[in-house]
Design a protein around this motif. Structure first.
Motif, short mmCIF file in Angstrom:
data_model
loop_
_atom_site.label_atom_id
_atom_site.label_comp_id
_atom_site.label_asym_id
_atom_site.label_seq_id
_atom_site.Cartn_x
_atom_site.Cartn_y
_atom_site.Cartn_z
N ALA A 77 -7.67 7.80 -2.81
CA ALA A 77 -7.73 8.30 -1.34
C ALA A 77 -7.51 7.30 -0.31
N GLY A 78 -6.70 7.60 0.68
CA GLY A 78 -6.54 7.07 1.95
C GLY A 78 -5.33 6.14 1.80
N GLN A 121 -3.04 13.32 -8.20
CA GLN A 121 -4.10 13.65 -9.20
C GLN A 121 -5.01 12.17 -8.95
N ARG A 122 -4.77 11.11 -8.37
CA ARG A 122 -5.69 10.13 -8.43
C ARG A 122 -5.87 10.15 -6.81
N GLY A 123 -5.39 10.94 -6.01
CA GLY A 123 -6.10 11.01 -4.69
C GLY A 123 -4.95 10.49 -3.47
N ALA A 124 -4.03 9.88 -4.00
CA ALA A 124 -3.12 9.54 -3.04
C ALA A 124 -2.55 10.60 -2.27
N PHE A 125 -2.02 10.12 -0.99
CA PHE A 125 -1.30 11.39 0.02
C PHE A 125 0.10 10.77 -0.37
N VAL A 126 1.21 11.69 -0.94
CA VAL A 126 2.47 11.48 -1.28
C VAL A 126 3.38 12.37 -0.28
N ILE A 127 4.41 11.76 0.27
CA ILE A 127 5.58 12.28 0.94
C ILE A 127 6.59 12.07 -0.19
N MET A 128 7.75 13.35 -0.18
CA MET A 128 8.76 13.35 -0.87
C MET A 128 9.85 13.25 0.04
N THR A 129 11.00 12.46 -0.15
CA THR A 129 12.01 12.79 0.70
C THR A 129 13.00 13.99 0.63
N TYR A 148 5.29 7.56 8.33
CA TYR A 148 4.09 7.92 7.65
C TYR A 148 3.28 6.59 7.46
N GLN A 149 3.68 5.58 7.79
CA GLN A 149 3.03 4.15 7.65
C GLN A 149 2.55 4.09 6.47
N ALA A 150 3.54 4.20 5.24
CA ALA A 150 3.51 4.33 4.06
C ALA A 150 2.84 2.89 3.37
N ASP A 151 2.07 3.02 2.58
CA ASP A 151 1.27 1.83 1.86
C ASP A 151 2.47 1.17 0.87
N LEU A 152 3.41 2.11 0.37
CA LEU A 152 4.45 1.84 -0.60
C LEU A 152 5.65 2.93 -0.40
N PHE A 153 6.89 2.50 -0.32
CA PHE A 153 7.87 3.28 -0.59
C PHE A 153 8.76 3.04 -2.00
#
Length: 304
Positions: A77-78, A121-129, A148-153
């Motif tokens: 989460a977050g 499922q683990r709580g992450a916020f996911v955006i798909m291109t 989206y200030q992604a933590d990882l692309f």
């Protein structure tokens, strides 16, 4: 005294004797009757035993054992992850010499959906291109990381080569990758190896989706569609689920690390000597005659 007629001495004696004997006989019979009444017709008197109420034996339930420990997966989460399914629409992806029945763009989208689902499922916020079979501009894909200030692309692809020999997955970062990108790639590579998936190691290339933004980024080539074994595996939905699970298992620990710990581990990885490339990857291939054309150039590197 006149004796009655027919009376004689013997009868008189017998009468007196019978009278003498009668009384003892009566007494004996009375005594016997009394004794018989006490004995109850020859049966002994039984005293009634007091009624004892017995409780049913308590049913012993099995003693509960110690609770079964539950493994709780740390929540993501977050954390924000952009998952990019390579190609799409009129751009099918690797086509020349491909041995795959399923186009690369379809494999990429399925893999991206699986990885995104596991991270959610683990709580992450996911955006798909992209979520369907449409073509998305390369720079537009990269821009979503900054937006989206992604933590990882994470960009997902399947590879191709000029021969059938190269096989296995590859994890790419850009040539001037940050320590965060290197650490994320190393985590994914290690997770692939733990899952028994052949991996050719960490590679570097200046692809648009890696250098077109300022966020940590990796590009994963899931296998070579020009290799018979890799193509067969990537056409198997069960193998794609296994591969997606390994990718998610590599992303999760990277996202859970503290920034200080992440920086220390990344510096150690940067100091390690880089593995020599065993076989150069053909980045741009000549299009074959007739549609559809090869679009490996969509992932062409930007010349620094």
């Amino acid at each position: 005294m006149e004796r009655p007629v027919g009376w004689n001495v013997d009868s008189h004696v017998a009468c007196r004797l019978s009278g003498c004997l009668w009384l003892p006989l009566v007494f004996s019979l009375s005594l016997a009757a009394m004794l018989a009444g006490c004995r109850g017709s020859g049966r002994e008197v039984e005293l009634a035993s007091p009624q004892v109420q017995t409780r049913p034996a308590p049913q012993m339930s099995p003693r509960p054992g110690p609770p079964t420990p539950t493994i709780q997966t740390p929540s993501l989460a977050g954390r924000t992850v952009v998952v990019d399914a390579g190609h799409g629409g009129a751009d099918p992806g690797a086509w020349d010499r491909s041995l795959s029945i399923v186009p690369e763009k379809t494999i990429n989208l399925d893999m991206a959906n699986l990885v995104a689902g596991l991270l959610r499922q683990r709580g992450a916020f996911v955006i798909m291109t992209r979520t369907g079979d449409q073509r998305v501009d390369l720079q537009g894909r990269a821009d979503s990381a900054d937006r989206y200030q992604a933590d990882l692309f994470v960009s997902i692809h399947a590879n191709a080569a000029s021969s059938r020999e190269p096989a296995g997955a590859e994890v790419y970062v850009c040539r001037a990758a940050t320590s965060q990108s290197v650490q994320a790639a190393a985590r994914i590579e290690a997770a692939l190896q733990r899952a028994g998936i052949a991996c050719r190691g960490l590679r570097r290339g200046n692809f648009v989706v890696l250098v077109g933004h300022r966020r940590p980024a990796v590009l994963i080539e899931c296998g070579f569609l020009t290799n018979p074994d890799d193509a067969r595996r990537l056409n198997d939905p069960a193998y794609r689920r296994r591969l997606a699970a390994a990718i998610a298992d590599g992303i999760a620990p990277y996202l859970l690390q503290e920034p200080k710990q992440l920086l220390q581990e990344s510096r150690q990885l940067v100091r390690q000597p880089r593995q020599p490339v065993q076989q150069p990857r053909q980045l741009v291939q000549q299009p074959r005659q007739g549609p559809p054309t090869n679009t490996l150039a969509a992932r062409r590197p930007i010349v620094p």
